[in-house]
Scaffold this motif. Sequence first.
Motif, mmCIF file in Angstrom:
data_model
loop_
_atom_site.group_PDB
_atom_site.id
_atom_site.type_symbol
_atom_site.label_atom_id
_atom_site.label_comp_id
_atom_site.label_asym_id
_atom_site.label_seq_id
_atom_site.Cartn_x
_atom_site.Cartn_y
_atom_site.Cartn_z
ATOM 1 N N LEU A 130 48.225 62.232 33.137
ATOM 2 C CA LEU A 130 47.452 60.332 34.257
ATOM 3 C C LEU A 130 46.308 61.414 34.260
ATOM 4 C CD1 LEU A 130 46.255 58.001 34.851
ATOM 5 C CD2 LEU A 130 46.688 58.872 36.564
ATOM 6 N N ALA A 131 44.936 60.761 33.117
ATOM 7 C CA ALA A 131 43.614 61.621 33.456
ATOM 8 C C ALA A 131 42.635 60.153 33.447
ATOM 9 C CB ALA A 131 43.330 61.567 31.887
ATOM 10 N N VAL A 132 42.288 59.948 34.578
ATOM 11 C CA VAL A 132 40.941 59.179 34.669
ATOM 12 C C VAL A 132 39.371 59.737 35.140
ATOM 13 C CG1 VAL A 132 40.001 57.693 37.047
ATOM 14 C CG2 VAL A 132 42.661 58.898 36.821
ATOM 15 N N ASP A 133 38.134 59.154 34.603
ATOM 16 C CA ASP A 133 36.785 59.091 34.463
ATOM 17 C C ASP A 133 36.466 58.589 35.925
ATOM 18 O OD1 ASP A 133 34.180 60.401 34.306
ATOM 19 O OD2 ASP A 133 34.347 59.020 32.414
ATOM 20 N N SER A 134 35.942 58.578 37.033
ATOM 21 C CA SER A 134 35.029 57.822 37.479
ATOM 22 C C SER A 134 33.983 57.600 37.263
ATOM 23 C CB SER A 134 36.067 57.887 38.463
ATOM 24 O OG SER A 134 35.078 56.863 39.789
ATOM 25 N N GLY A 135 32.758 57.243 37.138
ATOM 26 C CA GLY A 135 31.549 57.281 37.587
ATOM 27 C C GLY A 135 30.864 55.731 37.399
ATOM 28 N N GLY A 136 29.038 56.714 37.721
ATOM 29 C CA GLY A 136 28.538 54.923 36.891
ATOM 30 C C GLY A 136 28.640 53.986 36.509
ATOM 31 N N SER A 137 29.008 54.335 35.676
ATOM 32 C CA SER A 137 29.047 53.481 34.243
ATOM 33 C C SER A 137 31.330 52.558 34.567
ATOM 34 C CB SER A 137 29.040 53.703 33.047
ATOM 35 O OG SER A 137 30.400 54.937 32.304
ATOM 36 N N ALA A 197 47.987 64.495 37.045
ATOM 37 C CA ALA A 197 47.027 63.750 37.032
ATOM 38 C C ALA A 197 45.393 64.483 37.192
ATOM 39 C CB ALA A 197 46.752 62.450 37.751
ATOM 40 N N ALA A 198 44.377 64.611 36.688
ATOM 41 C CA ALA A 198 43.019 65.053 36.696
ATOM 42 C C ALA A 198 42.463 63.913 37.306
ATOM 43 C CB ALA A 198 43.238 65.727 35.454
ATOM 44 N N VAL A 199 41.278 63.789 38.044
ATOM 45 C CA VAL A 199 40.533 62.996 38.184
ATOM 46 C C VAL A 199 39.198 63.386 38.398
ATOM 47 C CG1 VAL A 199 40.240 61.171 39.748
ATOM 48 C CG2 VAL A 199 42.224 61.125 39.508
ATOM 49 N N LEU A 226 48.383 67.749 41.423
ATOM 50 C CA LEU A 226 46.804 66.491 41.548
ATOM 51 C C LEU A 226 45.716 67.413 41.164
ATOM 52 C CD1 LEU A 226 44.657 64.111 41.483
ATOM 53 C CD2 LEU A 226 44.803 64.418 43.881
ATOM 54 N N ALA A 227 44.320 68.048 40.195
ATOM 55 C CA ALA A 227 43.511 68.312 39.951
ATOM 56 C C ALA A 227 41.886 67.156 39.603
ATOM 57 C CB ALA A 227 43.256 68.753 38.447
ATOM 58 N N LEU A 228 41.883 67.430 41.391
ATOM 59 C CA LEU A 228 40.084 66.843 41.646
ATOM 60 C C LEU A 228 38.895 67.514 40.924
ATOM 61 C CD1 LEU A 228 40.689 65.358 44.851
ATOM 62 C CD2 LEU A 228 40.023 63.935 42.744
ATOM 63 N N ALA A 229 38.463 67.117 40.354
ATOM 64 C CA ALA A 229 36.685 67.744 39.541
ATOM 65 C C ALA A 229 35.430 67.024 39.557
ATOM 66 C CB ALA A 229 37.707 68.022 38.110
ATOM 67 N N ALA A 230 34.635 67.815 40.139
ATOM 68 C CA ALA A 230 33.683 66.723 39.856
ATOM 69 C C ALA A 230 33.324 66.847 38.245
ATOM 70 C CB ALA A 230 31.995 68.163 39.937
ATOM 71 N N ASP A 231 32.388 65.394 38.323
ATOM 72 C CA ASP A 231 32.305 65.422 36.938
ATOM 73 C C ASP A 231 31.096 66.359 35.676
ATOM 74 O OD1 ASP A 231 29.773 64.880 38.013
ATOM 75 O OD2 ASP A 231 29.674 63.499 36.489
ATOM 76 N N ALA A 232 30.713 67.355 36.292
ATOM 77 C CA ALA A 232 30.083 67.947 35.706
ATOM 78 C C ALA A 232 31.743 68.683 35.122
ATOM 79 C CB ALA A 232 29.521 68.858 36.613
ATOM 80 N N VAL A 233 32.454 69.683 35.184
ATOM 81 C CA VAL A 233 34.173 70.309 34.832
ATOM 82 C C VAL A 233 34.598 69.276 34.042
ATOM 83 C CG1 VAL A 233 35.820 71.314 35.547
ATOM 84 C CG2 VAL A 233 33.496 71.230 37.565
ATOM 85 N N THR A 234 34.989 67.906 34.224
ATOM 86 C CA THR A 234 35.427 67.114 32.936
ATOM 87 C C THR A 234 34.180 67.030 31.995
ATOM 88 O OG1 THR A 234 34.545 65.586 34.015
ATOM 89 C CG2 THR A 234 36.882 65.569 34.883
ATOM 90 N N ALA A 235 33.041 67.306 31.990
ATOM 91 C CA ALA A 235 32.401 67.453 30.751
ATOM 92 C C ALA A 235 32.311 68.383 30.003
ATOM 93 C CB ALA A 235 30.911 66.827 31.281
ATOM 94 N N TYR A 236 32.661 69.453 30.945
ATOM 95 C CA TYR A 236 32.774 70.901 30.733
ATOM 96 C C TYR A 236 34.058 71.053 29.358
ATOM 97 C CZ TYR A 236 32.704 76.239 29.696
ATOM 98 O OH TYR A 236 33.177 76.932 29.832
ATOM 99 N N LEU A 279 36.734 62.127 29.179
ATOM 100 C CA LEU A 279 38.058 61.750 29.847
ATOM 101 C C LEU A 279 38.541 62.218 29.371
ATOM 102 C CD1 LEU A 279 39.557 59.655 31.255
ATOM 103 C CD2 LEU A 279 39.351 58.301 28.758
ATOM 104 N N ASP A 280 38.568 62.872 27.824
ATOM 105 C CA ASP A 280 39.052 63.749 27.106
ATOM 106 C C ASP A 280 39.325 65.250 27.981
ATOM 107 O OD1 ASP A 280 39.464 62.397 24.502
ATOM 108 O OD2 ASP A 280 37.456 62.678 24.034
ATOM 109 N N GLY A 281 38.347 66.083 28.174
ATOM 110 C CA GLY A 281 38.396 66.678 29.289
ATOM 111 C C GLY A 281 39.100 66.431 30.422
ATOM 112 N N ALA A 282 39.202 65.403 31.213
ATOM 113 C CA ALA A 282 40.090 64.721 32.677
ATOM 114 C C ALA A 282 42.241 65.275 31.549
ATOM 115 C CB ALA A 282 39.948 63.842 33.076
ATOM 116 N N ALA A 283 41.821 64.582 30.501
ATOM 117 C CA ALA A 283 43.069 64.218 29.509
ATOM 118 C C ALA A 283 43.665 66.286 29.768
ATOM 119 C CB ALA A 283 42.780 64.014 28.807
ATOM 120 N N ARG A 284 42.808 67.019 28.735
ATOM 121 C CA ARG A 284 42.970 68.821 29.225
ATOM 122 C C ARG A 284 43.718 68.971 30.132
ATOM 123 N NH1 ARG A 284 38.273 68.138 25.390
ATOM 124 N NH2 ARG A 284 39.004 68.453 22.954
#
Length: 360
Positions: free
Chosen positions: A19-26, A84-86, A115-125, A306-311
Motif C-alpha cells: 500500500l502506498a499513500v501520498d498525503s498533502g495539501g491537495s 505500507a509507505a505513507v 510501515l515506512a513513514l516518510a516526509a513528502d520530500a522523501v517520497t518526491a525524491y 505517490l510513485d515514490g511511496a510505491a517504490r
Amino acid sequence: MAAHDVAAVSAGEGDAVFLAVDSGGSGLRLALGTVARGPLARRDAGGPVRTGERGIDAGHLMELLVPAVRSLAEASGLGQPVTAAVGVAGLSTLGADLRAVLPGALRREFGVRRLALAADAVTAYAGALGERAGVVIAAGTGLIAVGTDLRRWRRADGWGHLLGDCGSGAWIGRAGLEAALRAHDGRPGGSARLLARAEETFGPVTRLPGLLYPRADRAAVLASFAPQVAACAAADADQVAGGILDAAARHMAESAAAVRPAGGTPAVALTGGLFRMGAPLLTPLERELARLLPHARLTPALGDPLDGAARIAAALAADTLALPADGTMLQVMATTAGGTTASGSGGRGDVSADEPADRF
C-alpha cells in the motif's frame, strides 16, 4: 494501467502486496500494487487530512483511507498489503499522532506488518529518482531540495513562505506582486505589465494587503500569481518578470548545490507543478545548475510522490530498501497488533516509532 483503472489484477502466488499513500495539501491519494509488478491500482481518497492539537489527525487519515483501500482492494482483486509507505507533508513537525497511531491501525485494518513513514520530500525524491544517489528539487507553492548519497539525507530550504521556500511559486508570486506595487507607487524596480496583470487577477492593488494578510492560505494565493509572472516574461518580454525568474532559478540551484552528494556526477531531477511554467523558468534554471553543479546530470523525473511511496513500499516488502532510514525524514517500523516495535531486520537504519524527529 491507467491511474484509476481498477480491473481485477490479483497478486500472483508469492508476490507481496503493498500500500502506498501520498498525503498533502491537495488531498489523499493511494495505490495498491505488488513487488513484481509495481503499482496496479490508484485512487483519490479525499482530503486533505485535518490538522489538530496533536498535529496531523491520524484518526481522520484512517477514516479516509480505510474505505478507499477496501474498495480498491475489492475492485482490483489484490489481497491484504504486507507493507505500507505513507508520505506526509509536514511529518516531522506535525507527525506525532501519525507515529503513535498509524502502525497499530494499519496492522489491525489491513494486516500491514512493516510501515515506512516518510516526509513528502522523501517520497518526491523516490518518485523522481528511485533509489539512487542524487538531488531532487521539489517545487510547487513551496520549495525544498533533497539529496542523498544513500548513507544519509541532506535537505535545503523548505522553511515555508515566511522564512524561505526561495524560488517557489509563493516566492515568485510575491516578487511579482511587489513589482506591481512598485509600479503603482512609481518606485524603481516596478513593472507596469505586472501591475496590469495583478489588477486583472485581484482587482485594485491597493486592496492586496487586506486580501492577503488575513488569509491562512496566503502562500497558495501568492503562488497563484506565479504563472502570470512567467507569462509576462515570455509573452511581454518584461525584464522585471524575467529577472524574478532568473533569481528564482538561482535560489533553486543554490539549494540543489547545498545538498549534492560528494564526488561523481550526481543525477538532478525536478518535480512539482511549478516546472509546468516551462522555458521561462527552466532555461535560467538549467543555466544556473550548469554553473553551480557542472558535473551533475539533469535527469527527467521518473514519477510523482505517490510513485515514490510505491517504490519505498515495494522495496520494504522485498527487504531491499536502499534509501537511508534515519528516523527523521524516513522512518521504518515493524507493526504489532498493539502498536509498533523496532524492525526485526536490524538493518538499514530501522527505528522505533518513539524516536524524536526534527522538521523533515
